[in-house]
Design a protein around this motif. Structure first.
Motif, mmCIF file in Angstrom:
data_model
loop_
_atom_site.group_PDB
_atom_site.id
_atom_site.type_symbol
_atom_site.label_atom_id
_atom_site.label_comp_id
_atom_site.label_asym_id
_atom_site.label_seq_id
_atom_site.Cartn_x
_atom_site.Cartn_y
_atom_site.Cartn_z
ATOM 1 N N VAL A 178 0.866 -1.177 0.000
ATOM 2 C CA VAL A 178 0.000 0.000 0.000
ATOM 3 C C VAL A 178 0.903 1.227 0.000
ATOM 4 N N VAL A 179 0.946 1.923 -1.143
ATOM 5 C CA VAL A 179 1.921 3.000 -1.335
ATOM 6 C C VAL A 179 1.692 4.169 -0.380
ATOM 7 N N ASP A 180 0.434 4.528 -0.143
ATOM 8 C CA ASP A 180 0.149 5.664 0.741
ATOM 9 C C ASP A 180 -0.424 5.200 2.077
ATOM 10 N N SER A 181 0.207 4.197 2.675
ATOM 11 C CA SER A 181 -0.289 3.646 3.944
ATOM 12 C C SER A 181 -0.065 4.583 5.116
ATOM 13 N N GLU A 182 0.867 5.540 4.962
ATOM 14 C CA GLU A 182 1.206 6.488 6.031
ATOM 15 C C GLU A 182 1.693 5.768 7.297
ATOM 16 N N GLN A 183 2.265 4.591 7.101
ATOM 17 C CA GLN A 183 2.782 3.777 8.212
ATOM 18 C C GLN A 183 1.698 3.470 9.253
ATOM 19 N N ASP A 184 0.468 3.459 8.822
ATOM 20 C CA ASP A 184 -0.665 3.245 9.723
ATOM 21 C C ASP A 184 -1.218 1.841 9.497
ATOM 22 N N ASP A 185 -0.968 0.931 10.460
ATOM 23 C CA ASP A 185 -1.446 -0.438 10.330
ATOM 24 C C ASP A 185 -2.975 -0.498 10.203
ATOM 25 N N LYS A 186 -3.671 0.347 10.952
ATOM 26 C CA LYS A 186 -5.132 0.351 10.911
ATOM 27 C C LYS A 186 -5.620 0.730 9.514
ATOM 28 N N ILE A 207 -0.603 -14.534 0.234
ATOM 29 C CA ILE A 207 -0.696 -13.079 0.104
ATOM 30 C C ILE A 207 -0.067 -12.445 1.335
ATOM 31 N N THR A 208 0.824 -11.499 1.127
ATOM 32 C CA THR A 208 1.381 -10.752 2.258
ATOM 33 C C THR A 208 0.944 -9.296 2.140
ATOM 34 N N ILE A 209 0.761 -8.648 3.274
ATOM 35 C CA ILE A 209 0.297 -7.264 3.323
ATOM 36 C C ILE A 209 1.429 -6.405 3.874
ATOM 37 N N ASN A 210 1.786 -5.345 3.147
ATOM 38 C CA ASN A 210 2.965 -4.570 3.507
ATOM 39 C C ASN A 210 2.749 -3.066 3.390
ATOM 40 N N HIS A 211 3.426 -2.315 4.267
ATOM 41 C CA HIS A 211 3.613 -0.897 4.018
ATOM 42 C C HIS A 211 4.601 -0.780 2.860
ATOM 43 N N ASP A 212 4.403 0.192 1.999
ATOM 44 C CA ASP A 212 5.289 0.351 0.840
ATOM 45 C C ASP A 212 6.686 0.824 1.250
ATOM 46 N N ASN A 213 6.757 1.825 2.139
ATOM 47 C CA ASN A 213 8.046 2.331 2.635
ATOM 48 C C ASN A 213 9.016 2.708 1.515
ATOM 49 N N GLY A 214 8.495 3.218 0.406
ATOM 50 C CA GLY A 214 9.379 3.663 -0.673
ATOM 51 C C GLY A 214 9.761 2.605 -1.679
#
Length: 239
Positions: A178-186, A207-214
């Motif tokens: 998720v590119v614009d996750s804003e580091q927010d798990d919720k 399937i894995t779920i990840n923050h994009d982090n760049g």
């Protein structure tokens, strides 16, 4: 009875100030600068050119190019891309391509260095709280055993949700970022629910779920999302 006429407030203020002035004196207005002493001055053309590894005359040409059709069609081009696209000789084109490769490599290295610092800061600050997922930024897929597509999405994107549902229906394994996750798990969990990702797919690792982090910035040249990326001979290619 004669009507009482009120003096407008602005005129009243002006008259009051004149009466308060000493006879025989003249009014003066002190003008002070609004710029803070510590406010940074704009960078010079020479300094901007140096940042991109360019000569001043090259940077001047970039400015000129961006005032023409190139700037109209591609207003956000960086100096190296603009000069490379409008190169007048093969030698110029090679020079700007090399400069851009070096600049991009340096940018990605800074990005990775910050990611490492961020991960360490998270562990130090929240040792008992895991991120949604945090595989290495430079390579979302690292082994043949876990070889999957990398799918990049935005939070508010109905097309992204449709793509995820199609991939699930076809039984495709993938790593979701998720590119614009804003580091927010919720925020990520809410997106997962909207997209209808099945919990058993996450539990079995398909399937894995990840923050994009760049990561999207580090392996792509941009483009609209969603994007499905495949790793071919060590390079990430858009499907």
């Amino acid at each position: 009875m004669p009507r009482l006429q009120l003096m407008p407030p602005l005129l009243l203020l002006l008259v009051s100030s004149l009466h308060a002035q000493e006879p025989g004196t003249t009014s003066s207005v002190e003008v002070t600068s609004t710029r803070r002493p510590d406010m940074a001055l704009p960078m010079t053309e020479a300094a901007l050119a140096q940042q991109w590894g360019l000569r001043e005359e090259e940077f001047d040409r970039f400015r000129t190019l961006m005032q023409g059709p190139l700037g109209t069609y591609s207003p956000n081009l960086d100096p190296l891309s603009a000069l490379g696209i409008e190169a007048r000789t093969d030698a110029e084109r090679r020079r700007y391509a090399l400069l851009q490769v070096e600049a991009e490599a340096a940018r990605v290295e800074r990005l990775l260095a910050y990611q490492r610092a961020y991960d360490q800061a998270w562990k130090d600050r929240f040792p008992a709280m895991a991120l949604v997922n945090s595989p290495p930024m430079s390579s979302p897929v690292t082994t043949n055993a876990t070889l999957k597509k990398a799918v990049f999405v935005r939070y508010d994107c109905s097309e992204c949700e449709r793509l995820i549902k199609q991939l699930q229906t076809s039984g495709t394994a993938f790593d979701l970022y998720v590119v614009d996750s804003e580091q927010d798990d919720k925020r990520v969990r809410q997106w997962v629910q909207k997209a209808g990702i099945m919990p058993n797919k996450i539990r079995d690792g398909s399937i894995t779920i990840n923050h994009d982090n760049g990561r999207w910035a580090s392996i792509s040249t941009g483009g609209v999302l969603p994007a499905v990326m495949n790793q071919v001979n060590g390079k990430w290619l858009r499907q």
